[in-house]
Motif scaffolding. Structure first.
Motif, PDB file in Angstrom:
ATOM      1  N   PRO A 177     -56.952  47.091 150.435  1.00 53.48           N
ATOM      2  CA  PRO A 177     -58.364  47.485 150.527  1.00 53.48           C
ATOM      3  C   PRO A 177     -58.530  48.943 150.112  1.00 53.48           C
ATOM      4  O   PRO A 177     -57.801  49.811 150.584  1.00 53.48           O
ATOM      5  N   THR A 178     -59.481  49.207 149.221  1.00 51.78           N
ATOM      6  CA  THR A 178     -59.637  50.540 148.635  1.00 51.78           C
ATOM      7  C   THR A 178     -61.076  51.006 148.716  1.00 51.78           C
ATOM      8  O   THR A 178     -61.991  50.270 148.353  1.00 51.78           O
ATOM      9  N   ASP A 179     -61.266  52.227 149.208  1.00 50.81           N
ATOM     10  CA  ASP A 179     -62.570  52.874 149.216  1.00 50.81           C
ATOM     11  C   ASP A 179     -62.562  53.985 148.169  1.00 50.81           C
ATOM     12  O   ASP A 179     -61.637  54.805 148.138  1.00 50.81           O
ATOM     13  N   LEU A 180     -63.594  54.034 147.329  1.00 48.86           N
ATOM     14  CA  LEU A 180     -63.685  55.039 146.275  1.00 48.86           C
ATOM     15  C   LEU A 180     -64.759  56.060 146.630  1.00 48.86           C
ATOM     16  O   LEU A 180     -65.849  55.699 147.072  1.00 48.86           O
ATOM     17  N   SER A 181     -64.444  57.344 146.449  1.00 50.54           N
ATOM     18  CA  SER A 181     -65.379  58.397 146.810  1.00 50.54           C
ATOM     19  C   SER A 181     -65.809  59.256 145.635  1.00 50.54           C
ATOM     20  O   SER A 181     -66.758  60.040 145.763  1.00 50.54           O
ATOM     21  N   ALA A 182     -65.156  59.145 144.479  1.00 49.77           N
ATOM     22  CA  ALA A 182     -65.507  59.976 143.329  1.00 49.77           C
ATOM     23  C   ALA A 182     -65.077  59.278 142.051  1.00 49.77           C
ATOM     24  O   ALA A 182     -64.133  58.472 142.048  1.00 49.77           O
ATOM     25  N   VAL A 183     -65.765  59.596 140.945  1.00 51.56           N
ATOM     26  CA  VAL A 183     -65.436  59.014 139.644  1.00 51.56           C
ATOM     27  C   VAL A 183     -65.813  59.999 138.559  1.00 51.56           C
ATOM     28  O   VAL A 183     -66.761  60.766 138.700  1.00 51.56           O
ATOM     29  N   ASP A 184     -65.056  60.000 137.461  1.00 44.32           N
ATOM     30  CA  ASP A 184     -65.412  60.807 136.304  1.00 44.32           C
ATOM     31  C   ASP A 184     -65.015  60.041 135.050  1.00 44.32           C
ATOM     32  O   ASP A 184     -63.911  59.486 134.968  1.00 44.32           O
ATOM     33  N   CYS A 185     -65.938  60.018 134.076  1.00 43.55           N
ATOM     34  CA  CYS A 185     -65.753  59.258 132.840  1.00 43.55           C
ATOM     35  C   CYS A 185     -65.927  60.201 131.649  1.00 43.55           C
ATOM     36  O   CYS A 185     -67.054  60.504 131.253  1.00 43.55           O
ATOM     37  N   PRO A 186     -64.836  60.704 131.064  1.00 42.18           N
ATOM     38  CA  PRO A 186     -64.941  61.649 129.969  1.00 42.18           C
ATOM     39  C   PRO A 186     -65.439  61.037 128.668  1.00 42.18           C
ATOM     40  O   PRO A 186     -65.939  61.762 127.796  1.00 42.18           O
ATOM     41  N   ASP A 187     -65.300  59.718 128.514  1.00 40.17           N
ATOM     42  CA  ASP A 187     -65.856  59.030 127.349  1.00 40.17           C
ATOM     43  C   ASP A 187     -66.160  57.592 127.736  1.00 40.17           C
ATOM     44  O   ASP A 187     -65.885  57.173 128.865  1.00 40.17           O
ATOM     45  N   ARG A 188     -66.751  56.830 126.826  1.00 42.59           N
ATOM     46  CA  ARG A 188     -67.239  55.495 127.167  1.00 42.59           C
ATOM     47  C   ARG A 188     -66.129  54.468 127.375  1.00 42.59           C
ATOM     48  O   ARG A 188     -66.402  53.340 127.796  1.00 42.59           O
ATOM     49  N   ARG A 189     -64.891  54.827 127.126  1.00 47.36           N
ATOM     50  CA  ARG A 189     -63.783  53.906 127.347  1.00 47.36           C
ATOM     51  C   ARG A 189     -62.946  54.289 128.565  1.00 47.36           C
ATOM     52  O   ARG A 189     -62.311  53.426 129.168  1.00 47.36           O
ATOM     53  N   HIS A 190     -62.936  55.558 128.921  1.00 47.83           N
ATOM     54  CA  HIS A 190     -62.024  56.029 129.959  1.00 47.83           C
ATOM     55  C   HIS A 190     -62.759  56.553 131.189  1.00 47.83           C
ATOM     56  O   HIS A 190     -63.691  57.340 131.069  1.00 47.83           O
ATOM     57  N   CYS A 191     -62.323  56.112 132.358  1.00 44.53           N
ATOM     58  CA  CYS A 191     -62.814  56.626 133.635  1.00 44.53           C
ATOM     59  C   CYS A 191     -61.653  56.710 134.613  1.00 44.53           C
ATOM     60  O   CYS A 191     -60.686  55.939 134.521  1.00 44.53           O
ATOM     61  N   MET A 192     -61.773  57.634 135.553  1.00 49.19           N
ATOM     62  CA  MET A 192     -60.846  57.693 136.680  1.00 49.19           C
ATOM     63  C   MET A 192     -61.668  57.719 137.962  1.00 49.19           C
ATOM     64  O   MET A 192     -62.559  58.554 138.121  1.00 49.19           O
ATOM     65  N   ALA A 193     -61.382  56.778 138.867  1.00 50.60           N
ATOM     66  CA  ALA A 193     -62.038  56.710 140.171  1.00 50.60           C
ATOM     67  C   ALA A 193     -60.986  56.949 141.242  1.00 50.60           C
ATOM     68  O   ALA A 193     -59.862  56.444 141.151  1.00 50.60           O
ATOM     69  N   VAL A 194     -61.347  57.731 142.274  1.00 52.71           N
ATOM     70  CA  VAL A 194     -60.362  58.094 143.293  1.00 52.71           C
ATOM     71  C   VAL A 194     -60.930  57.879 144.688  1.00 52.71           C
ATOM     72  O   VAL A 194     -62.134  57.803 144.890  1.00 52.71           O
ATOM     73  N   GLY A 195     -60.038  57.788 145.650  1.00 56.26           N
ATOM     74  CA  GLY A 195     -60.430  57.601 147.046  1.00 56.26           C
ATOM     75  C   GLY A 195     -59.194  57.403 147.899  1.00 56.26           C
ATOM     76  O   GLY A 195     -58.226  58.152 147.804  1.00 56.26           O
ATOM     77  N   ASN A 196     -59.183  56.338 148.722  1.00 53.67           N
ATOM     78  CA  ASN A 196     -58.035  56.051 149.567  1.00 53.67           C
ATOM     79  C   ASN A 196     -57.882  54.554 149.741  1.00 53.67           C
ATOM     80  O   ASN A 196     -58.816  53.779 149.505  1.00 53.67           O
ATOM     81  N   ALA A 197     -56.695  54.145 150.134  1.00 54.34           N
ATOM     82  CA  ALA A 197     -56.387  52.725 150.306  1.00 54.34           C
ATOM     83  C   ALA A 197     -55.594  52.525 151.578  1.00 54.34           C
ATOM     84  O   ALA A 197     -54.818  53.398 152.001  1.00 54.34           O
ATOM     85  N   ASP A 198     -55.795  51.370 152.206  1.00 52.48           N
ATOM     86  CA  ASP A 198     -55.092  51.001 153.423  1.00 52.48           C
ATOM     87  C   ASP A 198     -53.847  50.204 153.042  1.00 52.48           C
ATOM     88  O   ASP A 198     -53.941  49.056 152.613  1.00 52.48           O
ATOM     89  N   HIS A 199     -52.677  50.808 153.191  1.00 53.04           N
ATOM     90  CA  HIS A 199     -51.424  50.155 152.839  1.00 53.04           C
ATOM     91  C   HIS A 199     -50.812  49.480 154.071  1.00 53.04           C
ATOM     92  O   HIS A 199     -49.659  49.733 154.435  1.00 53.04           O
ATOM     93  N   GLY A 200     -51.591  48.657 154.731  1.00 52.96           N
ATOM     94  CA  GLY A 200     -51.075  47.933 155.878  1.00 52.96           C
ATOM     95  C   GLY A 200     -50.796  48.804 157.073  1.00 52.96           C
ATOM     96  O   GLY A 200     -49.949  48.492 157.906  1.00 52.96           O
ATOM     97  N   GLY A 201     -51.476  49.905 157.187  1.00 53.58           N
ATOM     98  CA  GLY A 201     -51.268  50.827 158.299  1.00 53.58           C
ATOM     99  C   GLY A 201     -51.536  52.244 157.856  1.00 53.58           C
ATOM    100  O   GLY A 201     -52.570  52.818 158.181  1.00 53.58           O
ATOM    101  N   PRO A 202     -50.632  52.871 157.080  1.00 55.69           N
ATOM    102  CA  PRO A 202     -50.921  54.236 156.616  1.00 55.69           C
ATOM    103  C   PRO A 202     -52.023  54.232 155.559  1.00 55.69           C
ATOM    104  O   PRO A 202     -52.116  53.336 154.721  1.00 55.69           O
ATOM    105  N   ILE A 203     -52.857  55.259 155.605  1.00 54.36           N
ATOM    106  CA  ILE A 203     -53.878  55.454 154.586  1.00 54.36           C
ATOM    107  C   ILE A 203     -53.320  56.408 153.547  1.00 54.36           C
ATOM    108  O   ILE A 203     -52.814  57.490 153.878  1.00 54.36           O
ATOM    109  N   LEU A 204     -53.397  56.033 152.281  1.00 54.11           N
ATOM    110  CA  LEU A 204     -52.861  56.849 151.198  1.00 54.11           C
ATOM    111  C   LEU A 204     -53.915  57.044 150.118  1.00 54.11           C
ATOM    112  O   LEU A 204     -54.848  56.247 149.986  1.00 54.11           O
ATOM    113  N   GLY A 205     -53.772  58.103 149.339  1.00 51.75           N
ATOM    114  CA  GLY A 205     -54.674  58.331 148.224  1.00 51.75           C
ATOM    115  C   GLY A 205     -54.621  57.189 147.231  1.00 51.75           C
ATOM    116  O   GLY A 205     -53.588  56.522 147.072  1.00 51.75           O
TER     117      GLY A 205
END
Length: 439
Positions: A131-159
């Motif tokens: 399960p992943t929650d996204l808090s930010a995104v940036d798209c430098p061109d119409r083909r490329h984007c990077m979205a970031v946030g955190n994910a639940d790895h069965g216990g620990p929360i990681l970027g």
């Protein structure tokens, strides 16, 4: 999610990431109840694709809102590669950070896309292992984007980091900076070169990649005590600005700005006027002008009704001056300046009810954030959390389960207007604004 450690970690993430935005989002439901009792109801096309609700006439309506695609959940940020292609991201209706084995499994990752400047939006699918929650995104061109946030790895929360290289047809999960439990902001200067602001639960620091997230290099730490990061603006490869607050007494913070001139190797605290409340958004143009927005409130937990605050810098974020608050705008969450002159800010405006409830608001500026104009809005029943202006005459905003198009004048605003706002674009940052919803 395991018990014991997880609740402590969740508290740490909430207090260090978006402390008051989540509370305002929660109150949005109350705003809908108030609107329904007044005879206003949501409308729009249900299903995967939505069409703008009553596009109105350009001479009377400056902001058009519409429901996000069905199942969107809560939108946190938006980024436009150009005037027509934009992506909005957020978290599912069942938050990954609060889900347990006994709750309904979280919905797919929240990513909505438009190819016509925000008139219609479609939900995009991303396959992730956790399960992943996204808090930010940036798209430098119409083909490329990077979205970031955190994910639940069965216990620990990681970027968590998701990328697309084909305009959103497919999204790939790539590795996040080692030690990160949440990525709060991202800015990409090219298809493969991006900078993020991350936290390990005890402090914020930056990291960069030159290969689209396959490998990350941790750079420098933000000033001690810096928190509340949700936005990053990098007008050049070396220069970046982020905003938030410096923690004081328990539950209190003072607005703060951190800047780097060496690609994140070192971060320094900028000079900010006394009495500034929490800052949520920043946008910097190539000419060294920056606009930052937030709230006069210093409460880092809960919701405190307060006026918005707008700061301006003419030296790349090193020093700031406080302007007049925009009329009719409460918490400002994001700002975006397509150029040094044309900006839009979004957030909440508080209804005159008992108790006051937040709905969406938008303000625009034609002189780089000195004077602001409150816009006429159509269907913005909830607060807005992000905005991006890819061109001087148009912006796209997002928040909760609403998406909006904003029309700006191509000429500079006359002196003596109203002020305020928050957001971002590739020339600058990301944001949220002011206005009045209609149903």
């Amino acid at each position: 999610m395991s018990d014991g450690r997880a609740p402590v970690l969740r508290d740490g993430l909430e207090s260090r990431s978006r402390p008051r935005r989540a509370a305002v989002v929660g109150l949005a439901a109350a705003a809908l109840v108030v609107m329904a009792s007044a005879g206003c109801t949501r409308s729009g096309t249900a299903g995967t694709t939505t069409t703008a609700v009553d596009r109105g006439t350009a001479d009377t309506v400056a902001v058009w809102g519409q429901p996000a695609p069905a199942g969107t959940g809560v939108l946190e940020a938006v980024s436009c590669a150009d005037a027509t292609h934009c992506w909005a991201v957020g978290r599912s209706a069942v938050n990954a950070l609060t889900a347990t084995a006994t709750t309904t499994p979280p919905a797919p990752v929240v990513i909505d896309a438009t190819g016509d400047g925000g008139v219609t939006w479609t939900a995009e699918q991303a396959t992730v292992a956790e399960p992943t929650d996204l808090s930010a995104v940036d798209c430098p061109d119409r083909r490329h984007c990077m979205a970031v946030g955190n994910a639940d790895h069965g216990g620990p929360i990681l970027g968590a980091v998701l990328v697309t290289a084909d305009g959103g047809r497919t999204w790939q999960s790539v590795g996040s900076p080692v030690g990160s439990v949440n990525l709060a902001a991202v800015h990409c200067l090219s298809a493969t070169a991006c900078t993020v602001v991350a936290t390990d639960g005890s402090g914020f620091w930056s990291a960069s990649t030159v290969d689209g997230g396959q490998d990350w290099q941790r750079t420098g730490s933000l000033p001690a005590g810096f928190g509340g990061v949700s936005n990053l603006s990098c007008p050049s490869a070396a220069d970046c600005v982020t905003v938030g607050y410096t923690a004081g007494a328990p539950g209190q913070g003072a607005g703060a700005v951190a800047v780097t001139a060496d690609a994140g190797t070192t971060w320094t605290a900028a000079t900010v006027p006394a009495g500034v409340g929490l800052l949520h958004g920043v946008s910097c143009a190539d000419d060294g002008t920056c606009v930052a927005v937030g709230t006069a409130s210093t409460a880092t937990t809960g919701v405190a009704q307060a006026a918005s605050q707008v700061l301006r810098s003419d030296d790349g974020g090193a020093t700031w001056t406080l302007g007049d608050p925009p009329a009719g705008l409460g918490d400002a969450f994001a700002v975006s300046c397509a150029t040094g002159d044309h900006c839009a800010a979004v957030g909440t405006v508080w209804t005159v009810t008992d108790p006051p409830t937040p709905i969406g608001g938008v303000v625009v500026s034609g002189d780089g954030g000195t004077d602001w104009k409150t816009t006429t809005t159509r269907y913005i029943p909830v607060g807005l959390a992000g905005v991006d202006c890819p061109v001087p005459t148009a912006c796209v905003a997002a928040g909760n389960d609403v998406l909006a198009r904003i029309a700006l004048s191509a000429t500079k605003a006359p002196a003596g207007g109203n002020g305020g706002g928050s957001g971002g674009s590739h020339a600058g940052g990301s944001g949220s604004g002011s206005g009045s919803g209609s149903g």
